[in-house]
Design an enzyme around this catalytic site. Structure first.
Site, PDB file in Angstrom:
ATOM      1  N   ASP A 226       2.129   5.861   0.508  1.00  0.00           N
ATOM      2  CA  ASP A 226       1.421   5.015  -0.448  1.00  0.00           C
ATOM      3  C   ASP A 226       1.281   5.769  -1.761  1.00  0.00           C
ATOM      4  O   ASP A 226       2.200   6.496  -2.155  1.00  0.00           O
ATOM      5  CB  ASP A 226       0.058   4.596   0.128  1.00  0.00           C
ATOM      6  CG  ASP A 226      -0.372   3.218  -0.341  1.00  0.00           C
ATOM      7  OD1 ASP A 226      -0.813   3.099  -1.491  1.00  0.00           O
ATOM      8  OD2 ASP A 226      -0.280   2.261   0.447  1.00  0.00           O
ATOM      9  N   HIS A 276      -5.069   2.572  -4.316  1.00  0.00           N
ATOM     10  CA  HIS A 276      -4.558   1.818  -3.171  1.00  0.00           C
ATOM     11  C   HIS A 276      -4.351   2.703  -1.946  1.00  0.00           C
ATOM     12  O   HIS A 276      -4.742   2.358  -0.829  1.00  0.00           O
ATOM     13  CB  HIS A 276      -3.248   1.129  -3.565  1.00  0.00           C
ATOM     14  CG  HIS A 276      -2.733   0.168  -2.553  1.00  0.00           C
ATOM     15  ND1 HIS A 276      -1.844   0.523  -1.567  1.00  0.00           N
ATOM     16  CD2 HIS A 276      -2.983  -1.157  -2.375  1.00  0.00           C
ATOM     17  CE1 HIS A 276      -1.558  -0.540  -0.827  1.00  0.00           C
ATOM     18  NE2 HIS A 276      -2.236  -1.576  -1.302  1.00  0.00           N
ATOM     19  N   SER A 447      -1.755  -5.579   2.772  1.00  0.00           N
ATOM     20  CA  SER A 447      -1.887  -4.119   2.752  1.00  0.00           C
ATOM     21  C   SER A 447      -2.891  -3.641   3.789  1.00  0.00           C
ATOM     22  O   SER A 447      -2.584  -2.800   4.642  1.00  0.00           O
ATOM     23  CB  SER A 447      -2.323  -3.650   1.363  1.00  0.00           C
ATOM     24  OG  SER A 447      -1.325  -3.844   0.413  1.00  0.00           O
TER      25      SER A 447
END
Length: 502
Positions: A226, A276, A447
């Site tokens: 990520d 994120h 996600s």
């Protein structure tokens, strides 16, 4: 999963070729006058959009030579060449004479470009049968596409989302992209367990707290590909062993190069500069802490995080290369059993495919997000690389359902599992820790569904450490809503973690 490819048809025959060869054995290739002008970036994007809007998966192999060449020119003249005698020959370490095959192809490129081998070759991958070269001539692209030694020829740095007036860029927000915001959690969205950790509402929907009586993920290592992890969040750092989480480790690496120059090689480190990646790592394996913050699914699992990209859309050379390098590194790490990635693109990228296949060939169980976006949810199905047969695609659904996707989630035939991550009344998503110390936040979309599923897989594998990937996946399917009949858009549906660890 059936891979769908749409052919791209163009107005005229692209190439005409003479029957003769030069004295080195290379074909003499002549480009038709009508095809010698490169396409504009907008024209390339329009062709890609036509495929995507038709519900198909765009791959460069389905494009014309002119289109591939044009995209190479628009992307710093850089191309990736995947080589091998068969379509599945991606592993350099298992390919006899791999270096010789590469040398032949580099020599051929140098011939058509009228340059030296040193001038055209930029990068050679140490683990995969691929290399990056500079190409200016359409004849070179055609020669490569004809070669039996070439698996694919692709533009290496064509930036789809940088094309002017794009209408398909994902939203950048705390639910689906970057964001540093913190938010006070609604008391209805969690319950509290010892030693003062908050259990997100979605965990109860999937019977995760009940599963903890059998397994907490101990002994299993999850890799997160990520945007990295926050240096400001100690529960994903020095206090990873906090509260009821003990005896485990977290490691952080960086493979993303933050540079406009493709030849740059210095990464910007493991730290999250988006937010994120911190959220994904948190959901999968945050500590069962004593600080009044949300707990992760597999709160005693080990964690390895990679900063592989700057944001969730893998657009451009360094992001795509960073992801590829993260997958090969995790594939080479014998401790890693599970890999989770909640990023992607709307079309395939050969080097990422090779990296994923490399990790998969080494027994890793790979989960990828089916797609999250507000601007193109209505007509885009499952995104790349979640559509690949080597990965398990996951998407998010609304509370109390297994076949009503969240407001920003994608669905499609490649989806295998769903996670309830959007509340029916408030619309709230999943509680997590914030980028910053002692603060909380919400995260949503496919996600968070993917990271949650990776955590559940760790619970199952920890309970059955002698199992292989296929056995773990089979048990997860057996616990899910639709087993044994797979839903056409939502796979096997919601996993019951308690049943999965029985």
């Amino acid at each position: 999963m059936i891979r769908k490819i749409i052919p791209l048809f163009f107005a005229a025959l692209v190439l005409s070729t003479t029957a003769c060869s030069d004295d080195k054995g290379y074909d003499e290739i002549t480009i038709a006058e009508t095809q010698r002008e490169p396409m504009t970036a907008q024209e390339i994007k329009t062709k890609i959009d036509e495929s995507v809007q038709a519900g198909m998966h765009f791959t460069w192999s389905a494009a014309s030579t002119r289109m591939v060449w044009s995209a190479i020119l628009k992307g710093n003249k850089l191309a990736t060449i995947g080589f091998g005698m068969t379509a599945q020959q991606f592993d350099r370490t298992k390919t006899s004479q791999a270096q010789n095959l590469q040398e032949q192809l580099v020599q051929m490129i140098a011939h058509y470009e009228g340059k030296t081998k040193e001038e055209v070759l930029m990068y050679s991958d140490p683990f995969l049968n691929l290399f990056d070269v500079y190409i200016e001539k359409q004849e070179t692209v055609e020669a490569l596409r004809r070669s039996s030694l070439v698996r694919y020829v692709e533009p290496a740095d064509f930036r789809y989302f940088s094309v002017a007036d794009t209408q398909m860029a994902p939203e950048s927000s705390t639910s689906s992209g970057c964001g540093y915001d913190a938010e006070t959690l609604n008391s209805a969205d969690f319950t509290t367990v010892t030693p003062n950790a908050r259990v997100p509402w979605t965990f109860n929907q999937h019977q995760i707290p009940a599963a903890w009586a059998q397994s907490t993920g101990r002994g299993i290592t999850i890799g997160i590909v990520d945007t990295g992890t926050s240096p400001s969040q100690s529960l994903l750092g020095s206090n990873f062993n906090n509260g009821a989480s003990t005896g485990r480790s977290i490691q952080k690496f960086g493979t993303f190069v933050d540079s406009i120059w493709p030849w740059s090689t210095t990464t910007d480190g493991p730290n999250d500069r988006c937010g994120h990646g911190t959220s994904m790592a948190w959901v999968a394996a945050a500590p069962r802490n004593d600080r009044g913050l949300p707990v992760g699914v597999a709160y005693n699992a080990n964690l390895i995080t990679y900063r592989a990209a700057s944001n969730v859309v893998l657009d451009g050379y360094h992001e795509q290369n960073g992801v590829k390098n993260a997958f090969t590194a995790l594939g080479n790490n014998p401790a890693v059993r599970i890999i989770s990635m909640s990023m992607g693109h709307i079309f395939s990228v050969g080097r990422i495919e090779d990296g994923i296949r490399y990790a998969h060939s080494r027994g890793k169980l790979i989960f990828c997000a089916g797609g999250t976006s507000t601007s193109f949810t209505n007509f885009v199905g499952v995104i790349f690389p979640a559509w690949m047969p080597e990965v398990v695609a996951v998407t998010g659904v609304k509370e109390g359902t297994s076949n009503q996707k969240c407001d920003v989630c994608h669905s499609g035939s490649e989806i295998q599992f769903t996670v309830q991550m959007q509340r029916s009344a408030s619309g709230n998503t999943v509680p997590v820790g914030s980028y910053y110390e002692n603060l909380s936040d919400y995260v949503g979309g496919s996600s968070v569904a993917t990271a949650t599923t990776a955590g559940i897989a760790a619970l199952v594998w920890s309970k059955n450490p002698s199992w292989n990937r296929d056995q773990v996946l089979a048990k997860m399917r057996q616990s899910a809503t639709y087993f044994p009949t797979r839903n056409s858009q939502y796979g096997f549906g919601n996993i019951n973690a308690s049943l999965a660890v029985q």
